[in-house]
Design a protein around this motif. Structure first.
Motif, PDB file in Angstrom:
ATOM      1  N   GLN A  64      44.638  88.256 -59.274  1.00  0.00           N
ATOM      2  CA  GLN A  64      45.621  87.593 -60.139  1.00  0.00           C
ATOM      3  C   GLN A  64      46.429  86.567 -59.357  1.00  0.00           C
ATOM      4  N   ARG A  65      46.845  86.938 -58.153  1.00  0.00           N
ATOM      5  CA  ARG A  65      47.678  86.041 -57.347  1.00  0.00           C
ATOM      6  C   ARG A  65      46.937  84.766 -56.965  1.00  0.00           C
ATOM      7  N   LEU A  66      45.632  84.890 -56.706  1.00  0.00           N
ATOM      8  CA  LEU A  66      44.843  83.721 -56.294  1.00  0.00           C
ATOM      9  C   LEU A  66      44.076  83.095 -57.457  1.00  0.00           C
ATOM     10  N   GLU A  67      44.385  83.553 -58.674  1.00  0.00           N
ATOM     11  CA  GLU A  67      43.841  82.945 -59.900  1.00  0.00           C
ATOM     12  C   GLU A  67      42.316  83.002 -59.947  1.00  0.00           C
ATOM     13  N   ILE A  68      41.779  84.189 -59.614  1.00  0.00           N
ATOM     14  CA  ILE A  68      40.318  84.347 -59.663  1.00  0.00           C
ATOM     15  C   ILE A  68      39.932  85.615 -60.433  1.00  0.00           C
ATOM     16  N   SER A  69      40.752  86.005 -61.392  1.00  0.00           N
ATOM     17  CA  SER A  69      40.436  87.178 -62.213  1.00  0.00           C
ATOM     18  C   SER A  69      39.089  86.969 -62.909  1.00  0.00           C
TER      19      SER A  69
END
Length: 299
Positions: free
Chosen positions: A117-122
């Motif tokens: 989630q933090r690195l926007e790769i969900s």
């Protein structure tokens, strides 16, 4: 308090001396820039800290203890080279690497989801490594480096392959890790990143430490009492002892002059000389950049 101390480290390979009596001190919760040209010895020092190789002389102390195998759990290492299994799926690989660092499977999954989630790769869990771009693979390696929440994080060229948006995303996460109490060794050739992130730096050249300390203290060492003046009108000479290093014509009578004055002359005295002659639009001291310091020290 210092998290890590390298004391009189030397390392030789046949006739090549990779490190010669290098000592550095890395304060707790600092972002420590480890700088130097290619082949200077930075990677050798990083490998010694990671216990990949052993120093011929000297010792490493971490948390005021001599470096031991047990400290591997306290370190996260992002190497410059890619180190992922290309055929494995992203999720499987990260869980496997997290378990190697001592996490349970359930805790590894929880932390990995948070980092996704933090690195926007969900939603990337089922993708294979070989199907990802270089930058996206670097995100996976970054997660593998920090997922076990080590006290010392070593990042070797962490922005490789990133576009500006993702580079900023990783910069923000590095700063958050520092705020959480982590200590970061940051090795890069991107001097603008050193300017933005590092609190301390050390420069290694030809296997020897050239300089180290707080970034701002080092910048102050290289100050030369040089000022940039943006002005309208011609500068026809000053009564002060000064040197006009450079003058750039911006537009019509609008000029930018770089002036160096002796240490005995104050900025106010320089301004008093300038004001009767020209219309001053901007006046600031020219503080050397880390890139300029790097070039000067290496030369």
């Amino acid at each position: 308090m210092n998290l890590l101390e390298a004391q009189h480290i030397s390392k030789r390979y046949a006739n090549h001396e990779a490190l010669k009596d290098v000592s550095i001190t890395i304060p707790t919760q600092s972002i420590f820039g480890l700088l130097g040209p290619n082949g200077a010895g930075k990677t050798t020092l990083i490998r010694i800290i990671n216990q990949i190789i052993v120093a011929d002389e000297g010792q490493i102390r971490i948390k005021d203890e001599i470096l031991q195998p047990k400290h591997i759990a306290d370190i996260g290492y992002l190497p410059e080279e890619r180190g992922l299994y290309k055929k494995m799926k992203v999720g499987e690989q990260l869980i496997y690497l997290a378990q190697l660092k001592g996490l349970s499977r359930s805790e590894a999954i929880r932390r990995i989801k948070d980092w996704f989630q933090r690195l926007e790769i969900s939603g990337w869990s089922e993708k294979k490594i070989e199907d990802l771009s270089k930058g996206m693979q670097q995100k996976i390696q970054f997660i593998a480096t920090v997922v076990h929440e080590p006290d010392l994080i070593i990042l070797d060229e962490p922005f490789t392959g990133f576009d500006p948006v993702n580079a900023n995303l990783i910069k923000d996460e590095i700063l958050k890790l520092q705020e959480q109490g982590k200590t970061i060794i940051f090795s890069t050739h991107r001097m603008e990143s050193v300017e933005e992130l590092c609190t301390h730096i050390a420069l290694i050249n030809k296997s020897e430490k050239v300089l180290d300390g707080k970034k701002q203290d080092i910048k102050n060492q290289f100050r030369s009492n040089t000022y940039e003046v943006s002005h309208v009108g011609n500068l026809n000479g000053l009564n002060l002892d000064y040197q006009l290093i450079q003058q750039e014509n911006i537009e019509n009578d609008y000029l930018k002059s770089t002036v160096q004055i002796p240490e005995t002359v104050s900025p106010n005295e320089l301004l008093l000389e300038l004001i009767p002659q020209v219309e001053v639009h901007a006046f600031q001291e020219k503080i050397p950049t880390i890139n300029e310091i790097f070039i000067a020290a290496v030369r």
